[in-house]
Motif scaffolding. Structure first.
Motif, PDB file in Angstrom:
ATOM      1  N   GLY A  65       0.790  -1.220   0.000  1.00 34.37           N
ATOM      2  CA  GLY A  65       0.000   0.000   0.000  1.00 34.37           C
ATOM      3  C   GLY A  65       0.820   1.265   0.000  1.00 34.37           C
ATOM      4  O   GLY A  65       0.297   2.343  -0.304  1.00 34.37           O
ATOM      5  N   TRP A  71      -3.557   4.421   8.033  1.00 34.74           N
ATOM      6  CA  TRP A  71      -4.619   3.517   8.469  1.00 34.74           C
ATOM      7  C   TRP A  71      -4.189   2.074   8.259  1.00 34.74           C
ATOM      8  O   TRP A  71      -3.428   1.759   7.333  1.00 34.74           O
ATOM      9  CB  TRP A  71      -5.907   3.795   7.692  1.00 34.74           C
ATOM     10  N   GLU A 130      -5.786  -0.275   7.069  1.00 37.48           N
ATOM     11  CA  GLU A 130      -6.214  -0.765   5.756  1.00 37.48           C
ATOM     12  C   GLU A 130      -5.170  -0.483   4.677  1.00 37.48           C
ATOM     13  O   GLU A 130      -5.019  -1.260   3.725  1.00 37.48           O
ATOM     14  CB  GLU A 130      -7.548  -0.104   5.359  1.00 37.48           C
ATOM     15  N   VAL A 131      -4.443   0.613   4.803  1.00 37.38           N
ATOM     16  CA  VAL A 131      -3.387   0.947   3.846  1.00 37.38           C
ATOM     17  C   VAL A 131      -2.165   0.059   4.076  1.00 37.38           C
ATOM     18  O   VAL A 131      -1.416  -0.239   3.128  1.00 37.38           O
ATOM     19  CB  VAL A 131      -3.007   2.436   3.979  1.00 37.38           C
ATOM     20  N   ARG A 151      -2.198  -3.115   5.013  1.00 40.80           N
ATOM     21  CA  ARG A 151      -2.413  -4.536   4.741  1.00 40.80           C
ATOM     22  C   ARG A 151      -1.410  -5.059   3.716  1.00 40.80           C
ATOM     23  O   ARG A 151      -1.093  -4.380   2.745  1.00 40.80           O
ATOM     24  CB  ARG A 151      -3.821  -4.775   4.187  1.00 40.80           C
ATOM     25  N   ASN A 165      -4.120  -6.926  -0.802  1.00 43.34           N
ATOM     26  CA  ASN A 165      -5.172  -6.008  -1.246  1.00 43.34           C
ATOM     27  C   ASN A 165      -5.305  -4.775  -0.346  1.00 43.34           C
ATOM     28  O   ASN A 165      -6.385  -4.497   0.188  1.00 43.34           O
ATOM     29  CB  ASN A 165      -6.518  -6.744  -1.319  1.00 43.34           C
ATOM     30  N   HIS A 169      -5.844  -1.014   0.965  1.00 40.89           N
ATOM     31  CA  HIS A 169      -6.704   0.079   0.514  1.00 40.89           C
ATOM     32  C   HIS A 169      -5.880   1.092  -0.271  1.00 40.89           C
ATOM     33  O   HIS A 169      -4.764   1.431   0.116  1.00 40.89           O
ATOM     34  CB  HIS A 169      -7.346   0.762   1.723  1.00 40.89           C
ATOM     35  N   ARG A 170      -6.411   1.566  -1.380  1.00 44.67           N
ATOM     36  CA  ARG A 170      -5.686   2.549  -2.180  1.00 44.67           C
ATOM     37  C   ARG A 170      -5.662   3.891  -1.467  1.00 44.67           C
ATOM     38  O   ARG A 170      -6.691   4.424  -1.083  1.00 44.67           O
ATOM     39  CB  ARG A 170      -6.356   2.725  -3.538  1.00 44.67           C
ATOM     40  N   TYR A 171      -4.470   4.412  -1.298  1.00 45.69           N
ATOM     41  CA  TYR A 171      -4.280   5.737  -0.725  1.00 45.69           C
ATOM     42  C   TYR A 171      -4.207   6.726  -1.890  1.00 45.69           C
ATOM     43  O   TYR A 171      -3.418   6.554  -2.822  1.00 45.69           O
ATOM     44  CB  TYR A 171      -2.995   5.774   0.098  1.00 45.69           C
TER      45      TYR A 171
END
Length: 482
Positions: free
Chosen positions: A48, A450, A452-453, A455, A458, A460-462
Motif C-alpha cells: 500500500g 490507516w 487498511e493501507v 495490509r 489487497n 486500501h488505495r491511498y
C-alpha cells in the motif's frame, strides 16, 4: 584507470545524458532552466505504500560533482565531443535547486519524491545517480518495513551481506533496512560507516571446530558471557543442540548470575523446533533465554511462523531482504515536468503514452499530505501547482488524476507540505538527521497510516489527488497533444 583508485561518481551516468548535455550546449540551451520530478509508479510486492530513502547519498554526490582530467580524456576518446564542450565540463558544477521528501517518509505512486530545478545540462547529468540512490534504498527500506511489521514487535536483524549485489548492496542496503525498521545488521562495515548497529555470535563452523558441541558452547559462553547466543542446529537440535546449550548456560552463566542468553535456529521446521525448544528451556529454568530464527525468511514466512504459534523472539532476515528478492526493482523514474524561460515564465511539460500509467503529471508542483484533525491519520496526498496555497481551515475538493469524473471533499484536516529544500544554488542547505532519528521518524509516520493501507494483501488505495488548477493543466495538455 587503476580500479583501486576512488571512482568519480560524476561519471556514473547513462551515456545518453552526456550526449544530450552536449546537444544542449551545441544549441545554446545548456543554461535553460528545467524541472524534473523523481517518482515511482507502483509499490513493490503489491503493498500500500513505500518508504523514501537514499537522499543523504544523493546530497553527498551533489556536493562532490565534478569532472577531472581523466574523465575529460575518456570523453575525448569517444570522438563525439568538441573541445569547447570538454572545456565547459572542466569547471562544471551543479548549481541548481533540489526539494525532497525526507528519508523515512511513507510515499505513494506518482508523487514527486525529489524535484530538481536546474540548468538543462546539469539536471540531465545527475539523473542516473539520483535514481540509483532512490531506487535502491527505497526498495530495501520498503521491504524491511514489511518484514518488521510482519514480526509484530519482535526484533528483526538484517543478515544479508554475503548475498547482496555488491559492496554498496550490503553497506547501503543495511542502512536502508535500518531506516525501514530493522534493529541491526550483521554487516560490521555498515556499523562503522553508517551507524547501523552490528552484532553477531557464531556460525556452524565454530561448533564443528571443537571435539564436541558442548565444548563449543561452553567455550563461547566463557569468552562472551554477556553475548551468548548459541547456534543449536549443527547436529540434532532437540536431542543435543538445546540440551548442550542448557548445560553450558547452567555451568558458565548461572554461577555468574547472568540470565541474558539465547539460542538460534537456522534449519528444519522452525515453528515446531522453536516450540519444543521453548519447552526445554523453560523446564530448565531458562525462561529468559531468547530464541532467534534465520534461514531464507521474509515477511510472508515470518507471518506464517507466527500464525503457527512459533516461539521466536528475534528474526535474522538475509537474502530476501537485502535483495528484495520477491520484487527487486523499485521502478523510480526521472521525468521533465516543466521548463522556464529567461523571464521566469514556467511552461508545463507532459509525457503521454498509450500505457496510461506512463502519463506524467506536468508542472512545477507542491506536494501536501492531509491529516485528519480528529484522528491524526493521513487522509490523502495532494498535488498543486507551485504557486497555490492550501487553506486547511475550510473544506476542499480534490480530484482523482486517473478519473476525470471522480472528486471528493475533505474537511477538518491539517495540511503539511512534504517536500523541503535540500539544495539551493548548488549548495546543500539541509542538515541530514542522524540515522537513528530517520528510523524513528519512519516509525512515527508509518503510524499515521490507516491499517487498511498497511495490509499486505489487497491494501486500501491511498489517494494522491490533484488540485483543480493542476487537474485543468494536465487535461488541457492531454487534449492538446492527442
Amino acid at each position: 584507470m587503476d580500479r583501486k583508485e576512488k571512482l568519480n561518481m560524476a561519471m556514473l551516468f547513462d551515456f545518453y545524458e552526456m550526449t544530450m548535455a552536449n546537444g544542449y550546449f551545441r544549441r545554446q540551451m545548456e543554461e535553460r532552466i528545467t524541472y524534473f520530478d523523481v517518482f515511482f509508479r507502483r509499490v513493490p510486492d503489491g503493498g500500500g505504500f513505500a518508504i523514501a530513502a537514499g537522499l543523504e547519498q544523493l546530497l553527498d554526490y551533489i556536493e562532490d560533482f565534478h569532472f577531472d582530467g581523466e574523465d575529460i580524456d575518456y570523453l575525448r576518446s569517444k570522438h563525439l565531443f568538441e573541445e569547447d564542450f570538454l572545456d565547459y565540463l572542466r569547471t562544471f558544477r551543479f548549481a541548481g535547486d533540489i526539494w525532497a521528501v525526507p528519508e523515512g517518509t511513507p510515499v505513494f505512486p506518482n508523487e514527486p519524491l525529489i524535484t530538481v530545478r536546474a540548468p538543462a545540462a546539469q539536471a540531465q547529468l545527475i539523473e542516473t545517480y539520483a535514481l540509483l540512490c532512490l531506487n535502491h534504498q527505497s526498495l530495501i527500506a520498503t521491504k524491511a518495513n514489511r518484514v518488521v511489521r510482519a514480526a509484530k514487535g519482535r526484533t528483526v536483524l538484517e543478515f544479508g551481506s554475503r548475498r547482496a549485489q555488491g559492496v554498496d548492496g550490503a553497506l547501503i542496503g543495511a542502512r536502508a533496512a535500518y531506516i525501514g525498521g530493522v534493529h541491526g545488521t550483521a554487516c560490521a562495515l555498515s556499523d562503522q560507516v553508517c551507524g547501523v548497529p552490528a552484532a553477531g555470535t557464531m556460525a556452524h563452523s565454530w561448533v564443528q571446530m571443537f571435539d564436541s558441541q558442548y565444548e563449543a558452547f561452553r567455550t563461547y559462553c566463557e569468552i562472551y558471557p554477556t553475548n551468548a547466543v548459541l547456534l543449536v542446529d549443527t547436529y540434532n537440535t532437540l536431542k543435543s543442540g538445546v540440551p548442550d546449550a542448557i548445560r553450558a548456560f547452567n555451568e558458565v552463566l548461572r554461577p555468574k548470575g547472568i540470565t541474558k542468553c539465547g539460542i538460534r535456529l537456522d534449519s528444519g521446521d522452525i515453528a515446531y523446533l522453536s516450540k519444543e525448544a521453548r519447552k526445554l528451556l523453560d523446564a530448565a529454568g531458562w525462561e529468559t533465554c531468547t530464541i532467534s530464527a534465520s534461514n531464507s525468511l521474509d515477511e510472508n514466512l515470518i507471518r506464517d511462523l507466527l500464525l503457527q504459534g512459533a516461539e521466536i523472539d528475534c528474526f535474522g532476515v538475509g537474502e530476501r531482504l537485502i535483495t528484495a528478492r520477491s520484487e527487486p526493482v523499485f521502478g523510480g523514474v526521472y521525468k521533465l515536468v516543466a521548463v522556464e524561460d529567461g523571464e521566469g515564465t514556467i511552461t508545463p511539460k507532459i509525457k503521454i503514452s498509450e500505457n496510461v500509467t506512463k502519463i506524467t503529471t506536468p508542472h512545477y508542483k507542491k506536494l501536501y499530505r492531509f491529516y485528519g484533525k480528529d484522528t491524526g491519520k493521513a487522509i490523502a496526498d495532494y498535488l498543486t501547482i507551485h504557486d497555490e496555497v492550501v487553506d486547511d481551515t475550510k473544506p476542499l475538493t480534490i480530484f482523482d488524476p486517473d478519473a476525470t469524473w471522480k472528486k471528493k471533499e475533505v474537511r477538518d484536516f491539517t495540511a503539511k507540505e512534504l517536500q523541503i529544500p535540500v539544495v539551493r544554488g548548488g549548495v546543500r542547505v539541509y542538515e541530514s538527521p542522524t540515522l537513528e532519528d530517520i528510523r524513528t521518524y519512519c516509525q512515527e509516520q508509518v503510524g499515521t497510516l490507516w491499517e487498511e493501507v498497511k495490509r499486505f494483501d489487497n491494501p486500501h488505495r491511498y489517494y494522491v489527488d490533484l488540485s483543480q488548477k493542476l487537474w485543468n493543466v494536465k487535461y488541457s495538455l492531454l487534449e492538446r497533444n492527442q
